[in-house]
Design a protein around this motif. Sequence first.
Motif, PDB file in Angstrom:
ATOM      1  N   ARG A  85      34.130  29.150  81.548  1.00 44.29           N
ATOM      2  CA  ARG A  85      33.891  28.031  82.487  1.00 44.29           C
ATOM      3  C   ARG A  85      33.845  28.548  83.927  1.00 44.29           C
ATOM      4  NH1 ARG A  85      35.935  26.161  87.266  1.00 44.29           N
ATOM      5  NH2 ARG A  85      35.429  23.982  87.505  1.00 44.29           N
ATOM      6  N   ASN A  86      34.811  29.398  84.299  1.00 40.35           N
ATOM      7  CA  ASN A  86      34.843  29.921  85.667  1.00 40.35           C
ATOM      8  C   ASN A  86      33.642  30.826  85.933  1.00 40.35           C
ATOM      9  OD1 ASN A  86      37.175  28.522  86.204  1.00 40.35           O
ATOM     10  ND2 ASN A  86      38.531  30.277  85.890  1.00 40.35           N
TER      11      ASN A  86
ATOM     12  N   ASN B  95      29.450  19.424  86.759  1.00 34.29           N
ATOM     13  CA  ASN B  95      29.827  18.528  87.852  1.00 34.29           C
ATOM     14  C   ASN B  95      30.585  19.282  88.952  1.00 34.29           C
ATOM     15  OD1 ASN B  95      30.123  17.364  85.051  1.00 34.29           O
ATOM     16  ND2 ASN B  95      29.673  15.551  86.217  1.00 34.29           N
TER      17      ASN B  95
ATOM     18  N   TRP C 239      36.639  17.222  94.186  1.00 31.58           N
ATOM     19  CA  TRP C 239      35.837  18.388  93.808  1.00 31.58           C
ATOM     20  C   TRP C 239      36.237  19.668  94.533  1.00 31.58           C
ATOM     21  CZ3 TRP C 239      33.631  17.280  89.545  1.00 31.58           C
ATOM     22  CH2 TRP C 239      32.979  16.075  89.324  1.00 31.58           C
TER      23      TRP C 239
ATOM     24  N   HIS D 125      35.219  17.482  78.753  1.00 33.44           N
ATOM     25  CA  HIS D 125      34.659  16.905  79.990  1.00 33.44           C
ATOM     26  C   HIS D 125      34.657  17.902  81.139  1.00 33.44           C
ATOM     27  CE1 HIS D 125      35.500  12.434  78.685  1.00 33.44           C
ATOM     28  NE2 HIS D 125      34.639  13.066  77.900  1.00 33.44           N
ATOM     29  N   ALA D 126      34.642  19.212  80.830  1.00 33.20           N
ATOM     30  CA  ALA D 126      34.612  20.226  81.883  1.00 33.20           C
ATOM     31  C   ALA D 126      33.172  20.538  82.299  1.00 33.20           C
ATOM     32  CB  ALA D 126      35.312  21.496  81.427  1.00 33.20           C
TER      33      ALA D 126
ATOM     34  N   MET E  72      40.532  23.243  75.147  1.00 39.05           N
ATOM     35  CA  MET E  72      40.023  24.282  76.041  1.00 39.05           C
ATOM     36  C   MET E  72      41.052  25.412  76.117  1.00 39.05           C
ATOM     37  SD  MET E  72      38.653  23.986  80.012  1.00 39.05           S
ATOM     38  CE  MET E  72      39.349  22.370  80.136  1.00 39.05           C
TER      39      MET E  72
ATOM     40  N   ARG F 255      36.836  22.910  92.562  1.00 34.84           N
ATOM     41  CA  ARG F 255      35.960  23.118  91.400  1.00 34.84           C
ATOM     42  C   ARG F 255      35.534  24.574  91.226  1.00 34.84           C
ATOM     43  NH1 ARG F 255      35.921  19.259  87.396  1.00 34.84           N
ATOM     44  NH2 ARG F 255      34.051  19.489  86.169  1.00 34.84           N
ATOM     45  N   LEU F 256      35.401  25.322  92.315  1.00 34.75           N
ATOM     46  CA  LEU F 256      34.986  26.720  92.224  1.00 34.75           C
ATOM     47  C   LEU F 256      36.166  27.680  92.398  1.00 34.75           C
ATOM     48  CD1 LEU F 256      31.601  26.535  94.160  1.00 34.75           C
ATOM     49  CD2 LEU F 256      31.897  26.984  91.728  1.00 34.75           C
TER      50      LEU F 256
ATOM     51  N   TYR G  18      30.561  28.565  86.430  1.00 32.47           N
ATOM     52  CA  TYR G  18      30.539  27.958  87.760  1.00 32.47           C
ATOM     53  C   TYR G  18      30.226  28.998  88.844  1.00 32.47           C
ATOM     54  CZ  TYR G  18      31.674  23.099  86.870  1.00 32.47           C
ATOM     55  OH  TYR G  18      31.592  21.783  86.494  1.00 32.47           O
TER      56      TYR G  18
ATOM     57  N   LEU H  55      38.194  28.749  79.384  1.00 29.74           N
ATOM     58  CA  LEU H  55      38.394  28.636  80.830  1.00 29.74           C
ATOM     59  C   LEU H  55      37.734  29.810  81.555  1.00 29.74           C
ATOM     60  CD1 LEU H  55      39.791  26.833  82.927  1.00 29.74           C
ATOM     61  CD2 LEU H  55      41.854  28.218  82.636  1.00 29.74           C
TER      62      LEU H  55
END
Lengths: 69, 147
Positions: free
Chosen positions: B9-10, B65, A36, B50-51, B1, A39-40, B13, B6
């Motif tokens: 997605r970023n 996740n 992980w 699955h992102a 994707m 991840r960021l 997050y 992306l």
Amino acid sequence: MNLFRSEEHVERWLAGRAPGATIPVVQLAELASAWWGDRLSPGWRAHTREQNQAILDAVGLTGAFWRLP
Amino acid sequence: MDGSDLGLRNATYGLVAELGRVPTAAEAARATGLGLEEVRARWRSLHEAHALVLDESTGEILMANPFSGVPTRFRVYADGRSWHANCAWDAFGICAALGTDGRIETTCPDCDEPITVEVRDTHPDDETLLFHCLLPAAHWWENIVYT
């Protein structure tokens, strides 16, 4: 995917179900960092199956149980 | 994707880290300037890759996740905020993703006694604890919520 205080707690919780795999929390922490840690990150890209398998292998999680599909 | 997926997605997050929870589709639309339907469509694409994991009934995020979109037994305190994790693995993953120390609070599923772990430099302070993974890796994504 839970934390337990001891093997006795794991066995009692399983209550006769087939066990999965039990590993030390230190190994879990190593796995989590590798799995992980990005991840960021702005440069994140989805890990390939091969990358994830390499992470499992690198922290010592080998064998059929830890084999990704 | 694709590249736009992306980018969203970023941004999503980034909002998770900023807010201490997953954003709603409306919040993601406001933050990115995208339309609500575009956010939902691109989140669907990310779900298929699955992102992240969507709640099929609402279209909102169930899991980004290692972060959880719903309350769980795994709470992570770090950097003055807190998040729910999907499982013990993800709880450590939140500290790893944030790149910070933290504190994980959960309970033993057998006896319900509290378990608290301080994470310092990615290392747990209580090395006696055990992690149990019930399903083999081959089956993790067959039902990721159960996993």
